[in-house]
Design a protein around this motif. Structure first.
Motif, PDB file in Angstrom:
ATOM      1  N   GLY A 137       0.808  -1.206   0.000  1.00 23.41           N
ATOM      2  CA  GLY A 137       0.000   0.000   0.000  1.00 23.41           C
ATOM      3  C   GLY A 137       0.844   1.259   0.000  1.00 23.41           C
ATOM      4  N   ASP A 138       2.023   1.182   0.585  1.00 28.68           N
ATOM      5  CA  ASP A 138       2.868   2.384   0.676  1.00 28.68           C
ATOM      6  C   ASP A 138       3.739   2.577  -0.563  1.00 28.68           C
ATOM      7  OD1 ASP A 138       1.879   2.891   3.094  1.00 28.68           O
ATOM      8  OD2 ASP A 138       3.576   2.070   4.247  1.00 28.68           O
ATOM      9  N   PHE A 139       3.885   1.532  -1.345  1.00 31.68           N
ATOM     10  CA  PHE A 139       4.894   1.569  -2.402  1.00 31.68           C
ATOM     11  C   PHE A 139       4.565   2.648  -3.440  1.00 31.68           C
ATOM     12  CE2 PHE A 139       6.526   0.197  -6.551  1.00 31.68           C
ATOM     13  CZ  PHE A 139       7.869   0.202  -6.247  1.00 31.68           C
ATOM     14  N   GLY A 140       5.526   3.520  -3.653  1.00 27.37           N
ATOM     15  CA  GLY A 140       5.364   4.526  -4.689  1.00 27.37           C
ATOM     16  C   GLY A 140       4.753   5.824  -4.197  1.00 27.37           C
ATOM     17  N   LYS A 141       4.216   5.813  -2.952  1.00 24.87           N
ATOM     18  CA  LYS A 141       3.569   7.039  -2.445  1.00 24.87           C
ATOM     19  C   LYS A 141       4.522   8.217  -2.466  1.00 24.87           C
ATOM     20  CE  LYS A 141      -0.084   5.705   0.829  1.00 24.87           C
ATOM     21  NZ  LYS A 141      -0.276   5.368   2.265  1.00 24.87           N
ATOM     22  N   GLY A 142       5.724   7.949  -1.969  1.00 30.55           N
ATOM     23  CA  GLY A 142       6.690   9.034  -1.847  1.00 30.55           C
ATOM     24  C   GLY A 142       7.016   9.642  -3.192  1.00 30.55           C
ATOM     25  N   LYS A 143       7.217   8.819  -4.167  1.00 26.45           N
ATOM     26  CA  LYS A 143       7.706   9.330  -5.440  1.00 26.45           C
ATOM     27  C   LYS A 143       6.593   9.893  -6.316  1.00 26.45           C
ATOM     28  CE  LYS A 143      10.569   8.505  -9.352  1.00 26.45           C
ATOM     29  NZ  LYS A 143      11.839   7.943  -9.765  1.00 26.45           N
ATOM     30  N   TYR A 144       5.449   9.212  -6.317  1.00 28.90           N
ATOM     31  CA  TYR A 144       4.400   9.628  -7.258  1.00 28.90           C
ATOM     32  C   TYR A 144       3.238  10.310  -6.578  1.00 28.90           C
ATOM     33  CZ  TYR A 144       7.147   6.334  -9.820  1.00 28.90           C
ATOM     34  OH  TYR A 144       8.201   5.689 -10.383  1.00 28.90           O
TER      35      TYR A 144
ATOM     36  N   SER B  67       0.949   9.118  -5.111  1.00 27.73           N
ATOM     37  CA  SER B  67      -0.151   8.183  -4.902  1.00 27.73           C
ATOM     38  C   SER B  67       0.422   6.786  -4.989  1.00 27.73           C
ATOM     39  CB  SER B  67      -1.232   8.385  -5.978  1.00 27.73           C
ATOM     40  OG  SER B  67      -0.689   8.073  -7.236  1.00 27.73           O
ATOM     41  N   PRO B  68      -0.198   5.844  -4.313  1.00 21.77           N
ATOM     42  CA  PRO B  68       0.332   4.489  -4.355  1.00 21.77           C
ATOM     43  C   PRO B  68       0.178   3.897  -5.750  1.00 21.77           C
ATOM     44  CG  PRO B  68      -1.785   4.520  -3.239  1.00 21.77           C
ATOM     45  CD  PRO B  68      -1.430   5.952  -3.527  1.00 21.77           C
ATOM     46  N   LEU B  69       1.051   2.899  -6.077  1.00 18.11           N
ATOM     47  CA  LEU B  69       0.941   2.232  -7.362  1.00 18.11           C
ATOM     48  C   LEU B  69       0.001   1.030  -7.279  1.00 18.11           C
ATOM     49  CD1 LEU B  69       4.628   2.302  -8.646  1.00 18.11           C
ATOM     50  CD2 LEU B  69       2.780   3.904  -9.078  1.00 18.11           C
ATOM     51  N   PHE B  70      -0.108   0.488  -6.070  1.00 17.16           N
ATOM     52  CA  PHE B  70      -0.954  -0.702  -5.879  1.00 17.16           C
ATOM     53  C   PHE B  70      -1.814  -0.510  -4.630  1.00 17.16           C
ATOM     54  CE2 PHE B  70       2.829  -2.165  -8.095  1.00 17.16           C
ATOM     55  CZ  PHE B  70       2.296  -2.894  -9.142  1.00 17.16           C
ATOM     56  N   PHE B  71      -2.928  -1.201  -4.588  1.00 16.22           N
ATOM     57  CA  PHE B  71      -3.794  -1.160  -3.417  1.00 16.22           C
ATOM     58  C   PHE B  71      -3.862  -2.549  -2.830  1.00 16.22           C
ATOM     59  CE2 PHE B  71      -5.039   2.211  -6.251  1.00 16.22           C
ATOM     60  CZ  PHE B  71      -5.089   3.312  -5.408  1.00 16.22           C
ATOM     61  N   ALA B  72      -3.530  -2.648  -1.549  1.00 20.00           N
ATOM     62  CA  ALA B  72      -3.519  -3.944  -0.896  1.00 20.00           C
ATOM     63  C   ALA B  72      -4.943  -4.456  -0.743  1.00 20.00           C
ATOM     64  CB  ALA B  72      -2.844  -3.821   0.458  1.00 20.00           C
ATOM     65  N   ASP B  73      -5.137  -5.741  -1.052  1.00 13.82           N
ATOM     66  CA  ASP B  73      -6.485  -6.277  -1.107  1.00 13.82           C
ATOM     67  C   ASP B  73      -6.653  -7.545  -0.295  1.00 13.82           C
ATOM     68  OD1 ASP B  73      -7.576  -4.350  -2.686  1.00 13.82           O
ATOM     69  OD2 ASP B  73      -7.225  -5.420  -4.573  1.00 13.82           O
ATOM     70  N   ALA B  74      -5.644  -7.985   0.366  1.00 14.90           N
ATOM     71  CA  ALA B  74      -5.717  -9.286   0.999  1.00 14.90           C
ATOM     72  C   ALA B  74      -6.913  -9.347   1.939  1.00 14.90           C
ATOM     73  CB  ALA B  74      -4.431  -9.581   1.759  1.00 14.90           C
ATOM     74  N   GLY B  75      -7.639 -10.435   1.840  1.00 19.10           N
ATOM     75  CA  GLY B  75      -8.774 -10.639   2.723  1.00 19.10           C
ATOM     76  C   GLY B  75     -10.060 -10.010   2.215  1.00 19.10           C
ATOM     77  N   LYS B  76      -9.944  -9.146   1.218  1.00 17.93           N
ATOM     78  CA  LYS B  76     -11.157  -8.520   0.695  1.00 17.93           C
ATOM     79  C   LYS B  76     -11.846  -9.501  -0.261  1.00 17.93           C
ATOM     80  CE  LYS B  76      -9.193  -3.924   1.070  1.00 17.93           C
ATOM     81  NZ  LYS B  76      -8.555  -2.858   0.310  1.00 17.93           N
ATOM     82  N   PRO B  77     -13.106  -9.262  -0.556  1.00 22.51           N
ATOM     83  CA  PRO B  77     -13.797 -10.148  -1.511  1.00 22.51           C
ATOM     84  C   PRO B  77     -13.267  -9.945  -2.924  1.00 22.51           C
ATOM     85  CG  PRO B  77     -15.195  -8.318  -0.865  1.00 22.51           C
ATOM     86  CD  PRO B  77     -13.974  -8.220  -0.013  1.00 22.51           C
ATOM     87  N   GLU B  78     -13.433 -10.965  -3.709  1.00 25.71           N
ATOM     88  CA  GLU B  78     -13.022 -10.882  -5.119  1.00 25.71           C
ATOM     89  C   GLU B  78     -13.783  -9.746  -5.803  1.00 25.71           C
ATOM     90  OE1 GLU B  78     -11.067 -12.663  -7.397  1.00 25.71           O
ATOM     91  OE2 GLU B  78     -10.050 -13.508  -5.644  1.00 25.71           O
ATOM     92  N   PRO B  79     -13.093  -8.908  -6.515  1.00 24.39           N
ATOM     93  CA  PRO B  79     -13.802  -7.875  -7.272  1.00 24.39           C
ATOM     94  C   PRO B  79     -14.609  -8.551  -8.376  1.00 24.39           C
ATOM     95  CG  PRO B  79     -11.498  -7.876  -7.808  1.00 24.39           C
ATOM     96  CD  PRO B  79     -11.667  -8.905  -6.753  1.00 24.39           C
TER      97      PRO B  79
END
Ligand SMILES: Nc1ncnc2c1ncn2[C@@H]1O[C@H](COP(=O)(O)OP(=O)(O)OP(=O)(O)O)[C@@H](O)[C@H]1O
Ligand SMILES: Nc1ncnc2c1ncn2[C@@H]1O[C@H](COP(=O)(O)OP(=O)(O)OP(=O)(O)O)[C@@H](O)[C@H]1O
Ligand SMILES: [Mg+2]
Ligand SMILES: [Mg+2]
Lengths: 336, 232, 287, 336, 232
Positions: free
Chosen positions: C263-270, C272-284
């Motif tokens: 979730g934090d990856f890329g926040k500093g540089k861009y 906004s984050p590049l990915f959103f952590a989804d573990a445990g959430k329902p399948e989209p």
């Protein structure tokens, strides 16, 4: 053929090159300790003969070296009883001394002895000062001498020498022929020796073979073959002038047994005020001798030996008239 | 164009700071390519000599294969080796895939035809009389090969350099069987490709420049040897 | 933290390893330490794996070999048993992979989204469009140059589906439809040079910001969801695989630590984050 | 130096090779139409001299060809007035005829004439039958002849000949020397001619230069130089035996003007029952002549000319005692 | 292993059915590599001859560059050309990027050092006497170069083949500046890489085999020439 006395025996040896038969020898044999000289015009096949005999060129027929017939697998062993001096001495890209040492190494001579023997032979051939020069950086005659040193150093029982003295200066050449003869005799080395020089053949070889167009033309004792050619071709190659019946009549030569062609050595002809009229064509030289080429009224030419110092005399200019006589006792009558 | 200047600056920076593991990557590149080149030389030089000198059935076919093999695409070589080394492949049990050894195998496969082809061509260019001279001295097969190789040494060096040039610059096989693993199988070319994929063209060029520096260093051996011969 | 810039060069490995907070290693040295992770190029090219993998290795003692290929190739490796764990983003193919018995434990890890980008001049007039279906139809109608990856990657599969979604015949072979057969980065470069439209995942796009002058013309359509799953090859079917290692990596990916890093990856540089952590959430559901 | 009469002029010509001065010639000149023979032992620098004069080897000093000094930019033009026959005839990898034609093409001879001229010259050198053979597939002597044909065909005004007849058989050699002499005279061609054969030098060259260790040792008319060496080195190289005072005394030779070293040609010495006792060392041959090398009691050796046919006589075996006399009139006294 | 059989079968199928544009891709490969090799030969052969024969300042530096250039990674060459040809680059206006011409330029850049280096090495291996012979015949510079080239023709053929082998097998530059666009700049190597990326390893190998077939065909020229010389 006796294995004990034959150093080299060639049987029905044939070599084809570029679609032509360049060598076709029914039989040639060299005895242990014997030297056989091979004479013949350029392109006769002398080098081809030597290479084939030294197992360096694929050939049809049999090559037997000291009684052992050459076949797959024994070539290297047989070659190690021989040494070859090529017409074009090619040295390897290492020092001159290493060029000799490497050959010794192949003949199983150990390290320290290699060096002494290499230096000894380079010294005997007058090129000791070149020992550390690179093989590619010596003059033509020097390369020839190194090549001779390399061949002698391995003490072969059979030597193949292809015009080995062709590029060597005369003083050295005289020394080398003398040493070679002593060496061959002392070590009992056999040799097959291609040369264009009759004096070398006479000194070194009891027997010579005349090669022409790949075929032996005449074989025999050196003095016989060189003095008594048996065919037109042999005669011409040996420097004789060949005269037809008209010329013979003109010169007052009476043919024996109906044979009509006479071969006359330059030494058998002379300028003689009482001789037959002839026109000077030109003067020639080579191999230490001079010759005057004159044309008889019959159309044949005859070569007359002349001292080299006189060759540039104006009296011998082309077109001059001279009188020529022939020493009838020295005429060689040709059967064919 | 600015990119080139950037790349130059970046190369200098990388070399000065040693950032991005550039030294360990360069060292790894050197190691892997040397070993592959060495293996290729070990196999290829005798083969090249044999093809140029010997007379045996299949000799011409071998030469044809080597000549054609100089155009073997690294990615195909890589794929071939990968098929063998994958876990599912016949040699999978050795666990070599994605190791430097796998890269060595694939690169040796690429370099060997290069070495064979150029060695054979070089030896065939020797003067014919030379062979006679050496044989006439009584050389056995090994001595003959050795002396011919010695005379052709510059050509053989060229052949080995050809093999080296082929593997040091290739990326397909290195990627395929090495996997471009950071710290393990990442070499200068694969690192450069990664940077290209990441859009860091300047860094990619910088890595390319560093690779060229390395190659210049190695090939200087050849150039020096050639210059020495030429001076004669 | 996980603000290592994507594209910071090979340095990422070391710096990331040094700065990532590590869970206390509990596991003893694994029996088979080598784990082959077959994944897509976007996770590698964006630099995310440069953060995750060292953390995992440090925590567990496993050695991860990251093989970054297209999702298609990754699943091919999985089928042959040449990978111990897959991190891929090609849902339909993944489902087939699992259904065919090659994979088990397919688990949602994260998502980001795809965006449609194109030349600022926008010759096909995409700006203002609401849905991706609309956008694709406009491109097709205008025969505006479009660059496709054409490499069976997750992105490529999604893009192909987008055309189907608009009930257009597949554009393959049309003169305005270019297939690069290359990764996302190379395809972005081609699109930039050709001033063409293309579909890209946001991570790679952001990583290329500054190197691509093509603006985003459409985003946010649920159909553009880019979902990453982790799959463990079926040990029953593929006994040679390092199932233990694969499972360990899977477990790590869905762990709280890893999810935070993602979730934090890329926040500093861009920003906004590049990915959103989804573990445990329902399948989209939207695809 | 007169541009009108000088074909080749060399001034302070120096060549260094592998760190040694292999050539160091203050001045040599060849007039238009003149032939200068270069004699010298192996490694003397003959080939180097020819190559440097033919502008084929970088050298310090001046080379002037037909009055024009060689300098950057004119080399090709000057070379086209010359032709060179190398010691090692290397033919190009094309047919023999093409080897000749290509040289003609460089001299601006047009297509159809090229062919006729090439064939004419190959014929004159007796290698017309090889016209379609590849240049690499001919014998050593054949290559030499093709190389001569190539040189003559371009009708150069200046010829460089480096032992051109070394590998040519004797019959052909005689013909070629004769033809060459006629040709040089007819066309007014100048030549620089390196050879080991005195008879060739005497026939072809009015003047010779003796080269030794890169330096001219003696220059002069051929008959003079070859018959009257002026130094030990020249004498030995020319085949003379050099005797010290003790030997002179022994042989009853009275030195002129206090000079004590005598050079004796083999022809000036003979076996003579009334002569001085000596021991046979060995027999030698070369260049058509035979020699007997004997050692005097004083330790010096002396070479005696012998007919080649007698060389293998047992009476001349090494170690035998013979009696030797010298023809005092033919002794050459050495000042140095 | 099965993969290899599959690949063979697939190669035959591709060639029989012409599926996957295999014929047009092969033809394009042939065209592009021939043109790049031709350009490289045109530039490289004279340069190689010049470096081997001439005496001019910088000659050794040129040789060193060419020798090092044989290790120029295609991806770096590709990147360099791309930087020039991109719209943002100095030659962007020509619109060459992602065209076969761009590939020709990049591949010629790769092949030229190969041609130069091997041509120079081949010419340097000629016997020193040859040069004297040719000059002695009165050869002007052009005639001299021509005759030396003629004598070294086999070595020059080897050099050109080296250039050809270098470009026909490379993929980095072709990808980078050609873009691997289907129907436009897709050649056998880039197509093979694509199939690898798609996970179609069999097809990839099949394409590699087809490429090898093509290379075998071309290099047969060299092998035949070498066999002819060898027979003498
Ligand atoms: N490599 C070759 N290929 C084809 N034919 C050759 C080759 N070498 C020589 N020949 C031919 O073979 C014949 C014999 O050549 P060889 O070299 O044996 O003659 P030779 O008697 O030694 O002559 P020379 O006195 O000139 O040395 C010649 O007609 C020559 O043209
Ligand atoms: N390429 C070379 N590099 C170095 N030194 C050389 C080279 N070629 C010849 N030499 C040396 O130069 C000297 C002169 O050689 P050159 O060939 O001119 O002699 P030459 O008089 O022609 O002898 P020959 O009668 O043997 O032909 C010799 O001492 C030789 O060793
Ligand atoms: Mg011969
Ligand atoms: Mg000489």
């Amino acid at each position: 053929m006796n294995a004990g006395t034959s150093a080299l025996a060639l049987h029905y040896l044939r070599v084809r090159r570029a679609g032509r038969d360049v060598l076709d020898v029914p039989h040639i044999e060299v005895d242990v300790g014997e030297t056989l000289a091979v004479l013949g015009p350029n392109g006769a096949g002398k080098s081809t003969l030597l290479l084939a005999a030294a197992l360096l060129l694929p050939a049809d027929g049999e090559v037997t070296i000291f009684g052992e017939m050459a076949r797959r697998g024994v070539h290297v062993r047989l070659r190690r009883q021989t040494a070859t001096v090529f017409q074009d001495a090619a040295l390897l890209d290492m020092t001159v001394r290493q060029n000799v040492e490497i050959a010794l190494a192949m003949h199983g001579v150990g390290g320290p002895e290699r060096r002494t023997r290499a230096e000894e032979w380079l010294g005997r051939l007058g090129v000791a000062h070149l020992a550390r020069q690179r093989g590619h950086a010596v003059s033509g005659g020097e390369a020839q001498r190194v090549s001779l040193a390399r061949a002698f150093a391995v003490r072969p029982r059979l030597l193949f020498l292809d015009e080995p003295f062709a590029g060597v200066d005369h003083a050295t050449r005289a020394t080398l022929t003398g040493e070679l003869r002593a060496l061959l005799a002392a070590e009992g080395t056999a040799a097959l020796f291609a040369t264009h020089d009759h004096s070398e053949a006479l000194l070194l070889a009891p027997r010579v073979v005349l090669l022409d167009a790949g075929r032996p033309l005449q074989v025999g004792p050196a003095t016989d073959v060189l003095a008594r050619p048996e065919s037109d071709r042999a005669a011409r190659f040996l420097g004789f002038s060949v005269l037809g019946p008209a010329s013979c009549t003109l010169l007052g030569l009476r043919p024996v047994d109906g044979v009509t062609r006479a071969a006359i050595a330059p030494e058998a002809a002379r300028l003689d005020a009482g001789g037959v009229l002839a026109t000077v064509r030109r003067v020639e030289a080579g191999a230490g001798a001079g010759r005057l080429l004159v044309e008889l009224a019959s159309g044949d030419s005859i070569a007359i030996a002349r001292p080299v110092e006189t060759l540039r005399d104006a009296s011998l200019a082309a077109g001059r008239e001279v009188r020529v006589a022939v020493d009838e006792a020295r005429v060689v009558w040709l059967a064919r | 164009m600015d990119l080139l200047l950037d790349a130059l600056r970046e190369a200098v920076r990388l070399l000065r700071t040693g950032d991005g593991d550039v030294y360990s990557i360069t060292l790894r590149t050197a190691l892997i390519t040397s070993v592959s080149t060495f293996v290729a030389a070990l196999v290829g030089l005798p083969l090249g000599l044999g093809i140029a000198l010997g007379r045996f059935p299949g000799q011409r076919a071998l030469l044809a294969m080597a000549n054609a093999g100089t155009g073997l695409p690294p990615v195909v070589a890589g794929l071939l080796v990968a098929v063998l080394l994958w876990r599912s492949g016949p040699l999978g049990a050795l666990g070599l895939i994605y190791t430097p050894w796998a890269m060595v195998i694939a690169q040796a496969l690429i370099a060997t035809p290069l070495v064979v082809s150029f060695a054979a061509a070089g030896v065939m260019a020797l003067p014919p009389a030379l062979h006679l001279q050496i044989r006439a001295m009584g050389a056995g097969s090994a001595q003959y090969l050795w002396l011919v190789a010695r005379e052709a040494r510059l050509a053989l060096l060229v052949a080995v350099m050809a093999g080296f040039g082929g593997v040091v610059s290739e990326v397909g096989a290195a990627m395929m069987v090495g996997g471009n693993l950071a710290g393990e199988t990442r070499v200068l070319t694969t690192a450069a490709v990664l940077e290209v994929n990441r859009g860091n063209f300047g860094t990619a060029l910088a890595l390319g420049l560093i690779l060229l520096l390395f190659v210049i260093g190695v090939s200087a051996v050849l150039t020096t040897a050639q210059a020495r011969v030429r001076r004669r | 933290g996980g603000d290592t810039a994507p594209g910071a060069g090979p340095a990422a490995t070391t710096t990331a390893a040094a700065t990532t907070p590590t869970p206390t290693p509990t596991a003893p040295k694994p029996a088979r330490p080598e784990v082959i992770l077959a994944t897509t190029t976007s996770t590698q090219d964006s630099g995310l794996l440069d953060v995750l993998v060292p953390a995992f290795q440090k925590a567990t003692g496993y050695q991860v070999k990251v093989i970054a290929v297209g999702s298609g190739a990754a699943m091919q490796m999985g089928e042959r048993g040449d990978a111990d764990v897959l991190l891929v983003h090609s849902p339909a193919a993944e489902e087939k992979f699992v259904a065919d018995g090659f994979g088990v434990e397919r688990t949602l890890v994260m998502h980001n989204d795809f965006v449609v980008i194109g030349p600022a001049a926008d010759p096909a007039g995409l700006k203002g469009s609401k849905t991706v279906a609309e956008v694709m139809k406009k491109i097709a109608d205008k025969k505006a140059t479009f660059v496709s990856r054409g490499d069976n990657s997750g992105t490529d599969v999604l893009e192909k589906n987008l055309w189907k979604g608009t009930n257009l015949t597949a554009p393959k072979g049309q003169s305005w439809y270019l297939e690069t057969g290359q990764g996302m980065g190379a395809t972005l470069t081609v699109a930039r040079e050709k001033q063409a439209y293309t579909v890209t995942d946001r991570a790679t796009f952001l990583a290329f910001t500054g190197k691509s002058d093509l603006p985003i013309l459409l985003e946010g359509d649920p159909a553009l969801l880019n979902v990453y799953h982790v799959i463990v090859p079926n040990p029953a079917r593929l006994p040679k695989t390092n199932t233990e290692g694969g499972r360990a990596f899977k477990a790590f990916l869905v762990s709280a630590d890893a999810q935070r890093m993602i979730g934090d990856f890329g926040k500093g540089k861009y920003g906004s984050p590049l990915f959103f952590a989804d573990a445990g959430k329902p399948e989209p559901v939207a695809r």
